[in-house]
Design a protein around this motif. Structure first.
Motif, PDB file in Angstrom:
ATOM      1  N   TYR A   1       0.964  -1.230   0.167  1.00 50.87           N
ATOM      2  CA  TYR A   1       0.052  -0.019   0.122  1.00 50.87           C
ATOM      3  C   TYR A   1       0.981   1.127   0.097  1.00 50.87           C
ATOM      4  O   TYR A   1       0.732   2.169  -0.728  1.00 50.87           O
ATOM      5  N   SER A   2       1.962   1.260   0.836  1.00 48.40           N
ATOM      6  CA  SER A   2       2.644   2.381   1.073  1.00 48.40           C
ATOM      7  C   SER A   2       3.406   2.650  -0.465  1.00 48.40           C
ATOM      8  O   SER A   2       3.556   3.582  -0.626  1.00 48.40           O
ATOM      9  N   ALA A   3       3.760   1.754  -1.034  1.00 46.93           N
ATOM     10  CA  ALA A   3       4.746   1.708  -2.294  1.00 46.93           C
ATOM     11  C   ALA A   3       3.826   2.291  -3.270  1.00 46.93           C
ATOM     12  O   ALA A   3       4.151   3.114  -4.237  1.00 46.93           O
ATOM     13  N   SER A   4       2.358   1.753  -3.300  1.00 46.84           N
ATOM     14  CA  SER A   4       1.365   2.420  -4.499  1.00 46.84           C
ATOM     15  C   SER A   4       1.331   3.743  -4.262  1.00 46.84           C
ATOM     16  O   SER A   4       1.293   4.489  -5.310  1.00 46.84           O
ATOM     17  N   LYS A   5       1.072   4.142  -2.953  1.00 43.98           N
ATOM     18  CA  LYS A   5       0.970   5.714  -2.688  1.00 43.98           C
ATOM     19  C   LYS A   5       1.948   6.577  -3.080  1.00 43.98           C
ATOM     20  O   LYS A   5       1.979   7.416  -3.386  1.00 43.98           O
ATOM     21  N   GLY A   6       3.161   5.913  -2.770  1.00 44.08           N
ATOM     22  CA  GLY A   6       4.602   6.544  -2.977  1.00 44.08           C
ATOM     23  C   GLY A   6       4.843   6.866  -4.628  1.00 44.08           C
ATOM     24  O   GLY A   6       5.124   7.831  -5.097  1.00 44.08           O
ATOM     25  N   ALA A   7       4.232   5.721  -5.289  1.00 45.69           N
ATOM     26  CA  ALA A   7       4.207   5.915  -6.818  1.00 45.69           C
ATOM     27  C   ALA A   7       3.310   6.922  -7.176  1.00 45.69           C
ATOM     28  O   ALA A   7       3.537   7.767  -8.094  1.00 45.69           O
ATOM     29  N   LEU A   8       2.081   7.149  -6.471  1.00 44.31           N
ATOM     30  CA  LEU A   8       1.278   8.209  -7.014  1.00 44.31           C
ATOM     31  C   LEU A   8       1.779   9.708  -6.499  1.00 44.31           C
ATOM     32  O   LEU A   8       1.429  10.728  -7.175  1.00 44.31           O
ATOM     33  N   ALA A   9       2.472   9.399  -5.550  1.00 45.44           N
ATOM     34  CA  ALA A   9       2.861  10.979  -5.098  1.00 45.44           C
ATOM     35  C   ALA A   9       3.996  11.244  -6.209  1.00 45.44           C
ATOM     36  O   ALA A   9       4.003  12.565  -6.399  1.00 45.44           O
ATOM     37  N   THR A  10       4.931  10.572  -6.539  1.00 45.22           N
ATOM     38  CA  THR A  10       5.807  11.013  -7.553  1.00 45.22           C
ATOM     39  C   THR A  10       5.282  11.455  -8.797  1.00 45.22           C
ATOM     40  O   THR A  10       5.411  12.394  -9.350  1.00 45.22           O
ATOM     41  N   LEU A  11       4.076  10.676  -9.367  1.00 46.49           N
ATOM     42  CA  LEU A  11       3.195  11.021 -10.629  1.00 46.49           C
ATOM     43  C   LEU A  11       2.637  12.218 -10.125  1.00 46.49           C
ATOM     44  O   LEU A  11       2.706  12.979 -11.470  1.00 46.49           O
ATOM     45  N   THR A  12       2.124  12.519  -9.090  1.00 46.60           N
ATOM     46  CA  THR A  12       1.624  14.114  -8.855  1.00 46.60           C
ATOM     47  C   THR A  12       2.529  14.921  -9.261  1.00 46.60           C
ATOM     48  O   THR A  12       2.157  16.040 -10.006  1.00 46.60           O
ATOM     49  N   LYS A  13       3.754  14.928  -8.822  1.00 49.83           N
ATOM     50  CA  LYS A  13       4.707  15.995  -9.014  1.00 49.83           C
ATOM     51  C   LYS A  13       5.026  16.095 -10.635  1.00 49.83           C
ATOM     52  O   LYS A  13       5.415  16.917 -11.217  1.00 49.83           O
ATOM     53  N   ASN A  14       5.140  14.745 -11.127  1.00 55.17           N
ATOM     54  CA  ASN A  14       5.389  14.581 -12.719  1.00 55.17           C
ATOM     55  C   ASN A  14       4.351  15.341 -13.461  1.00 55.17           C
ATOM     56  O   ASN A  14       4.782  16.062 -14.510  1.00 55.17           O
ATOM     57  N   VAL A  15       3.094  14.978 -13.096  1.00 53.92           N
ATOM     58  CA  VAL A  15       2.039  15.636 -13.985  1.00 53.92           C
ATOM     59  C   VAL A  15       2.104  17.131 -13.571  1.00 53.92           C
ATOM     60  O   VAL A  15       1.959  17.751 -14.701  1.00 53.92           O
ATOM     61  N   ALA A  16       2.380  17.555 -12.451  1.00 57.01           N
ATOM     62  CA  ALA A  16       2.531  19.037 -12.267  1.00 57.01           C
ATOM     63  C   ALA A  16       3.591  19.699 -13.020  1.00 57.01           C
ATOM     64  O   ALA A  16       3.114  20.899 -13.632  1.00 57.01           O
ATOM     65  N   ASN A  17       4.500  19.109 -13.093  1.00 59.31           N
ATOM     66  CA  ASN A  17       5.780  19.562 -13.756  1.00 59.31           C
ATOM     67  C   ASN A  17       5.238  19.813 -15.213  1.00 59.31           C
ATOM     68  O   ASN A  17       5.650  20.764 -16.160  1.00 59.31           O
ATOM     69  N   ALA A  18       4.811  18.715 -15.761  1.00 57.13           N
ATOM     70  CA  ALA A  18       4.763  18.336 -17.296  1.00 57.13           C
ATOM     71  C   ALA A  18       3.683  19.346 -17.931  1.00 57.13           C
ATOM     72  O   ALA A  18       3.846  19.752 -19.055  1.00 57.13           O
ATOM     73  N   TYR A  19       2.683  19.504 -17.175  1.00 52.69           N
ATOM     74  CA  TYR A  19       1.354  20.507 -17.567  1.00 52.69           C
ATOM     75  C   TYR A  19       1.217  21.606 -17.071  1.00 52.69           C
ATOM     76  O   TYR A  19       0.162  22.315 -17.248  1.00 52.69           O
ATOM     77  N   ARG A  20       2.392  22.073 -16.232  1.00 51.56           N
ATOM     78  CA  ARG A  20       2.159  23.692 -15.763  1.00 51.56           C
ATOM     79  C   ARG A  20       2.015  24.770 -16.945  1.00 51.56           C
ATOM     80  O   ARG A  20       1.361  25.649 -16.677  1.00 51.56           O
ATOM     81  N   PHE A  21       2.466  24.534 -18.093  1.00 51.79           N
ATOM     82  CA  PHE A  21       2.276  25.640 -19.173  1.00 51.79           C
ATOM     83  C   PHE A  21       0.952  25.464 -19.795  1.00 51.79           C
ATOM     84  O   PHE A  21       0.490  26.420 -20.497  1.00 51.79           O
ATOM     85  N   ASP A  22       0.445  24.411 -19.313  1.00 53.36           N
ATOM     86  CA  ASP A  22      -1.150  24.167 -20.049  1.00 53.36           C
ATOM     87  C   ASP A  22      -2.235  24.837 -18.737  1.00 53.36           C
ATOM     88  O   ASP A  22      -3.195  24.852 -18.996  1.00 53.36           O
ATOM     89  N   ARG A  23      -1.358  25.351 -17.664  1.00 57.15           N
ATOM     90  CA  ARG A  23      -2.257  25.880 -16.516  1.00 57.15           C
ATOM     91  C   ARG A  23      -2.926  24.736 -15.987  1.00 57.15           C
ATOM     92  O   ARG A  23      -4.123  25.079 -15.393  1.00 57.15           O
ATOM     93  N   ILE A  24      -2.535  23.419 -16.092  1.00 58.94           N
ATOM     94  CA  ILE A  24      -3.443  22.346 -15.349  1.00 58.94           C
ATOM     95  C   ILE A  24      -2.608  22.157 -14.041  1.00 58.94           C
ATOM     96  O   ILE A  24      -1.372  21.874 -14.108  1.00 58.94           O
ATOM     97  N   ARG A  25      -3.206  22.351 -13.021  1.00 57.37           N
ATOM     98  CA  ARG A  25      -2.229  22.315 -11.458  1.00 57.37           C
ATOM     99  C   ARG A  25      -2.870  20.753 -10.979  1.00 57.37           C
ATOM    100  O   ARG A  25      -3.816  20.279 -11.075  1.00 57.37           O
ATOM    101  N   CYS A  26      -1.884  20.226 -10.419  1.00 57.45           N
ATOM    102  CA  CYS A  26      -1.972  18.938  -9.951  1.00 57.45           C
ATOM    103  C   CYS A  26      -1.230  18.817  -8.410  1.00 57.45           C
ATOM    104  O   CYS A  26      -0.086  19.049  -8.410  1.00 57.45           O
ATOM    105  N   ASN A  27      -2.064  18.552  -7.530  1.00 58.27           N
ATOM    106  CA  ASN A  27      -1.562  18.547  -6.156  1.00 58.27           C
ATOM    107  C   ASN A  27      -2.140  17.189  -5.396  1.00 58.27           C
ATOM    108  O   ASN A  27      -2.811  16.445  -5.988  1.00 58.27           O
ATOM    109  N   ALA A  28      -1.487  17.122  -4.298  1.00 53.64           N
ATOM    110  CA  ALA A  28      -2.006  15.955  -3.285  1.00 53.64           C
ATOM    111  C   ALA A  28      -2.395  16.146  -2.078  1.00 53.64           C
ATOM    112  O   ALA A  28      -1.413  16.969  -1.400  1.00 53.64           O
ATOM    113  N   ILE A  29      -2.822  15.614  -1.446  1.00 51.40           N
ATOM    114  CA  ILE A  29      -3.063  15.727   0.187  1.00 51.40           C
ATOM    115  C   ILE A  29      -2.890  14.418   0.798  1.00 51.40           C
ATOM    116  O   ILE A  29      -3.352  13.263   0.219  1.00 51.40           O
ATOM    117  N   LEU A  30      -2.292  14.158   2.011  1.00 48.93           N
ATOM    118  CA  LEU A  30      -1.713  12.994   2.473  1.00 48.93           C
ATOM    119  C   LEU A  30      -2.237  13.097   3.959  1.00 48.93           C
ATOM    120  O   LEU A  30      -1.547  13.330   4.979  1.00 48.93           O
TER     121      LEU A  30
END
Length: 264
Positions: free
Chosen positions: A161-190
């Motif tokens: 479970y922790s590993a799967s949530k850790g994967a989604l945490a990294t993905l959250t940052k990756n998406v945020a970075n990749a699409y910031r110039f599209d003004r698509i914001r991506c954040n997470a709550i832990l």
């Protein structure tokens, strides 16, 4: 300065895990702040329809889709169906998750696959559909992924479970970075330990809890309570709203116990 009760007046939302718990609380909060179009998604049709009936009493357009998060096509169709229903989509909440138990030693391939398919792969492809749509509309939009304090480590029996949530945490940052110039914001709550219907089931199924477990658990916490869904929902609503401005790529710890603290 925005009107709190209207800052989601232009929001068209899709919320997985929206029939109960965190997802349902976020849906309720978005409605309180002006959202009038919401798609809920989850496994249980009975719970889903009850949620639609409860939330629909406020006059909003709301619907429910039964989805198998382990089925990639279901995840892709979820976004398409929501857009067909409401004409657009600009807010996504990935709140659904599988929280089964398993240590490094006793987790088998089936449990590992179920955990990652539900908690990491499903949000990946739902976000894929969401981002493609927002790009087709000229950009904009907001995503919140509901993670867990287990991202930082987790108990021994929550290895997968922790590993799967850790994967989604990294993905959250990756998406945020990749699409910031599209003004698509991506954040997470832990969130930390939460008071939800699902947690009650989990405590009874895996830890032998009986009536009164919640009161005992809350008495042991620094602030005398577990995390509450309605409190977290206000934070999620803010992060999803235009009021949050440029906020993206944030992993927000939501707990009363501080990560990294050593005993005095």
């Amino acid at each position: 300065m925005s009107d709190l009760h209207q800052r989601h007046k232009n929001t068209i939302a899709l919320i997985t895990g929206g029939a109960q718990g965190v997802g349902h609380a976020i849906a309720k909060q978005l409605i309180a702040e002006g959202c009038s179009k919401i798609m809920l998604a989850g496994r249980d049709c009975v719970k889903g329809q009850k949620a639609v009936e409860r939330l629909g009493q406020s006059g909003v357009e709301i619907d429910f889709i039964s989805i198998d998060l382990q089925n990639v096509q279901d995840c892709l169709d979820l976004v398409t169906t929501t857009i067909q229903r409401f004409g657009d989509l600009n807010v996504l909440v990935n709140a659904a998750a599988f929280g089964g138990r398993g240590t490094l030693i006793d987790t088998d391939i089936a449990l590992w696959d179920m955990m990652f398919d539900t908690n990491a792969r499903a949000p990946f492809f739902i976000m894929q559909g969401f981002v493609k749509h927002r790009q087709s509309q000229g950009g904009g939009g907001a995503i919140v992924n509901i993670l867990s304090q287990c991202v930082h480590c987790g108990q021994s029996y929550l290895a997968a479970y922790s590993a799967s949530k850790g994967a989604l945490a990294t993905l959250t940052k990756n998406v945020a970075n990749a699409y910031r110039f599209d003004r698509i914001r991506c954040n997470a709550i832990l969130p930390g330990w939460m008071d939800t219907p699902g947690e009650d089931i989990t405590q009874r199924r895996y830890h032998g809890a009986t009536d009164g477990w919640l009161e005992k658990a809350e008495a042991s916490q620094p602030m005398g309570q577990l995390c509450k869904t309605y409190q977290l929902a206000e934070l999620a609503s803010y992060v999803l709203s235009p009021t949050a401005g440029v906020m993206t790529g944030a992993l927000i710890d939501y707990d009363q116990n501080i990560v990294g603290v050593s005993p005095e």
